[in-house]
Design an enzyme around this catalytic site. Structure first.
Site, short mmCIF file in Angstrom:
data_model
loop_
_atom_site.label_atom_id
_atom_site.label_comp_id
_atom_site.label_asym_id
_atom_site.label_seq_id
_atom_site.Cartn_x
_atom_site.Cartn_y
_atom_site.Cartn_z
N ARG A 1 0.85 -1.19 0.00
CA ARG A 1 0.00 0.00 0.00
C ARG A 1 0.89 1.23 0.00
O ARG A 1 2.09 1.14 0.14
CB ARG A 1 -0.95 0.00 1.20
CG ARG A 1 -0.42 -0.67 2.42
CD ARG A 1 -0.20 0.17 3.65
NE ARG A 1 -0.17 1.59 3.57
CZ ARG A 1 0.95 2.31 3.72
NH1 ARG A 1 2.14 1.73 3.89
NH2 ARG A 1 0.91 3.61 3.69
N GLY A 2 0.26 2.38 -0.21
CA GLY A 2 1.01 3.60 -0.45
C GLY A 2 1.13 3.78 -1.95
O GLY A 2 1.56 2.87 -2.67
N ALA A 3 0.72 4.95 -2.44
CA ALA A 3 0.62 5.14 -3.89
C ALA A 3 1.91 4.81 -4.64
O ALA A 3 1.87 4.08 -5.65
CB ALA A 3 0.18 6.58 -4.19
N ARG B 1 -6.84 -0.62 -7.33
CA ARG B 1 -7.22 0.43 -6.37
C ARG B 1 -7.43 1.71 -7.18
O ARG B 1 -6.49 2.23 -7.78
CB ARG B 1 -6.17 0.64 -5.28
CG ARG B 1 -6.05 -0.53 -4.33
CD ARG B 1 -5.45 -0.13 -3.00
NE ARG B 1 -6.39 0.63 -2.18
CZ ARG B 1 -6.05 1.23 -1.04
NH1 ARG B 1 -4.80 1.17 -0.60
NH2 ARG B 1 -6.96 1.88 -0.34
N GLN C 1 -2.54 2.24 9.93
CA GLN C 1 -1.25 2.35 9.24
C GLN C 1 -0.28 3.24 9.99
O GLN C 1 0.93 3.08 9.87
CB GLN C 1 -1.46 2.90 7.82
CG GLN C 1 -2.21 1.96 6.89
CD GLN C 1 -3.68 2.33 6.79
OE1 GLN C 1 -4.27 2.79 7.76
NE2 GLN C 1 -4.28 2.13 5.63
N ASP D 1 -2.33 10.40 -2.44
CA ASP D 1 -2.60 9.34 -3.40
C ASP D 1 -2.98 9.88 -4.77
O ASP D 1 -2.81 9.20 -5.77
CB ASP D 1 -3.70 8.42 -2.87
CG ASP D 1 -3.21 7.54 -1.73
OD1 ASP D 1 -2.83 6.39 -2.00
OD2 ASP D 1 -3.17 8.01 -0.58
N ASN E 1 -5.93 11.95 0.10
CA ASN E 1 -5.02 11.19 0.97
C ASN E 1 -5.86 10.36 1.93
O ASN E 1 -7.09 10.42 1.91
CB ASN E 1 -4.08 12.14 1.72
CG ASN E 1 -2.93 11.40 2.39
OD1 ASN E 1 -2.25 10.59 1.76
ND2 ASN E 1 -2.71 11.66 3.66
N LYS E 2 -5.20 9.58 2.77
CA LYS E 2 -5.90 8.70 3.69
C LYS E 2 -6.97 9.44 4.47
O LYS E 2 -6.75 10.56 4.91
CB LYS E 2 -4.88 8.06 4.64
CG LYS E 2 -5.49 7.08 5.63
CD LYS E 2 -6.26 5.97 4.96
CE LYS E 2 -5.43 5.15 4.00
NZ LYS E 2 -6.20 4.11 3.30
#
Length: 343
Positions: free
Chosen positions: A48-50, A89, A194, A235, A245-246
């Site tokens: 995970r993480g762009a 995603r 996270q 992201d 973003n998250k």
């Protein structure tokens, strides 16, 4: 933490991914040799993480080619498999950009595909190093205090979320290396933690002083003057500076605006999507409602209660004090927009 830590590693015949669903208590990897396993790993947040998803997606094109050779796929079947990776995603633009970039090398064969995927991974590490330096310089100049800085961050933006080093956490690492960091407030980042599982793990590995706090504590921490700036990743960034973003990030930005402290977004230019005019055009991924209705497999909400589980929110560009990329810092809130400066 060794600087060589890589969330995504190509072995020559497949991918090895650090399983981020197991951290911090278990360090395990997942071997990926087929498209189904990669798509599942991206959706389950094994990776995970762009930028890290982008690196995995780039190598996924090679996986599709290799699997197609083993199983006798037609060209159309290979392309459909690549399309499944691309759409695993929908919010993180790096995945789509990387897959498209590597897929353009398909006519030149597997060697060219792998070379392009490796270039994406190498370029991301180089970009992260540059933005770490630019971001640290900007914060030191912007926050005029005669002491090390106290910063807040949300979600995980370190080596685990990238091809290496980190975006927002890369800025934090740079401040720490210069002796200009006092402490970090790491939001836990509900519902999948996270921040408390991954960011705190990375900070612990490097001996960087930090606190883990509940997401709901972030605004109060900012307003009572306990931090000098907030640093987050992204992201997808629209042409007008609106930033996905998250989920939980927009609350941090609002608190920073009220407290008049910098809200810095750190992301490579591959995360800037100039074809997306504003944040209203960014598709927000809705994840399984059980992530917010259960804890450790046990139902915590009443049986009749449905769940609303957006994975991201969008921070308006007017709340983004600075956007740091590998090219420098844009002061978005004053009108330096990505759509005008990064074409």
């Amino acid at each position: 933490m060794p600087q060589e830590l890589r969330a995504v590693h190509w072995t020559g015949s497949g991918l090895v991914l650090i399983d981020q669903t197991r951290l911090p208590h278990r360090t395990e990897t997942v071997d990926v040799r087929d498209v189904d396993t990669l798509v599942d790993a991206i959706r389950r947040l094994v990776v995970r993480g762009a930028p890290a998803i982008g690196a995995a997606g780039g190598y996924g094109v090679a996986l599709a080619l290799l699997q197609g050779e083993r199983e006798g796929w037609t060209d159309g079947e290979v392309l459909r498999a690549i399309s499944r990776i691309r759409g695993a995603r929908p919010t993180a633009v790096n995945l789509m950009v990387s897959v498209d970039r590597v897929a353009a090398r398909l006519p030149h064969g597997l060697t060219a595909v792998l070379a392009e995927a490796a270039a994406i991974q190498r370029e991301d590490v180089e970009a992260n190093r540059s933005m770490g330096a630019y971001g640290a310089d900007w914060l030191i100049e912007r926050v005029a205090v005669d002491r090390p800085l106290r910063v807040l961050t949300h979600c995980n933006t370190g080596a685990l979320a990238t091809a290496g080093w980190g975006t927002a956490l890369g800025v934090i690492r740079e401040l720490h290396a210069r002796g200009r960091l006092e402490t970090v407030y790491a939001d836990e980042t509900r519902p999948l933690l996270q921040g408390s599982r991954l960011t705190a793990w990375e900070l612990t590995q490097e001996g960087i002083p930090h606190y883990v706090q509940a997401d709901g504590a972030a605004a109060g921490t900012i307003l009572r003057g306990a931090v000098d700036a907030a640093i987050v990743g992204a992201d997808r960034i629209a042409a007008n500076g609106d930033t996905a973003n998250k989920v939980g990030t927009v609350g941090v930005a609002l608190a920073c605006s009220y407290a008049r402290i910098p809200f810095l977004v750190a992301a490579p230019t591959t995360t800037v999507d100039l074809s997306t005019a504003t944040g209203d055009d960014i598709h927000i991924e809705l994840r399984d409602q059980t992530e917010v209705l259960e804890w450790g497999g046990l139902r915590t909400a009443p049986n009749g209660s449905p769940g609303h589980n957006p994975a991201f929110d969008v921070t308006p560009g007017r709340l983004v004090t600075g956007l740091v990329t590998e090219r420098g810092v844009l002061e978005v809130s004053t009108g330096e927009l990505p759509g005008q400066r990064l074409r």
